[in-house]
Enzyme design. Sequence first.
Site: not given
Ligand SMILES: [Zn+2]
Length: 308
Positions: A80, A238, A242, A265
Amino acid sequence: MQKTVNKSFNISGITLHSGIISNLSVHPATANTGIVFRRVDIKNSNEETLIEAKFNNVSTSNLCTKITNKYGISVSTIEHLMSALHGMGVDNAIIEVDCDELPILDGSSVEYVSQIQSIGLKSLNVEKKFLSISRPIVFSMNDSFVKVSPSDNFEVDYTISYDHNLIKEQRFNYEFKDSNQFKNLISNCRTFGFKDEVDSLRKRGLIAGGSLDNAIVLDKQGIVNKDKLRQENEFVKHKILDFIGDIYLLGYSVKGAFEIYKGGHRLTHEIMNSIMSDQSNWRLIKQENLNDKKYQKTYYTKSIALSL
Ligand SMILES: [Zn+2]
């Protein structure tokens, strides 16, 4: 020109995974430093406490992004802050932190963005370079994929799919314009989780600092939090937040069009490895060279598909 923050600023807060208070300071840095973390709680030599925010330092991409240097010193949940730095155009900064995890704050990047905006940026006397994608690259894993194609801009077309009636399939096509647009459209979108998963992660000793103050929590009926969604499509936005943070681990702002289906991720880490595995996949360019003929991209008909 490359930029850094005008002066240092501090932010403190609880960490998501360990549930302790983390104190960090963002400091100005000279040109070509990039983003570098420093663990001030470790009394080793200066070099041993530095962790470069680079894709080849990623050690975990499960639940959050964690980077570790060659001495085994690490910092986690950096995505973040990395997103705020990327979106606000901070090319160089030293981030000092007194534990191995960054604070989760409200589960978005908005606090970092507000601080960066109020302090302002300083122009450095060295030209900024972008990492420009030269040919299409695909990485897929099970039913999820990331595809990147050459583009004069940074674009993220993201689709998520969840078996929950509030989300189902959500898609957003984000084309980066400037830091204000990033601030308004993306930076305040919070992380989210499902109540069942939250309970099982807690039992395993994870997300000790997680609460309704730093995540949207969903149960079968809907949103558990009292406050409403901050934006339409907050969930997929969101995921874009990321992605903007994780992809900055390439070490440069990117020129490329990404299409992502059910990413995370791990997938972002894998596409970075794919991009950087071959020198002909990318080149470093200056902004003014984008329309220059000799820099114009070469399209390859065959894309590189990698699969686990
Ligand atoms: Zn996040």
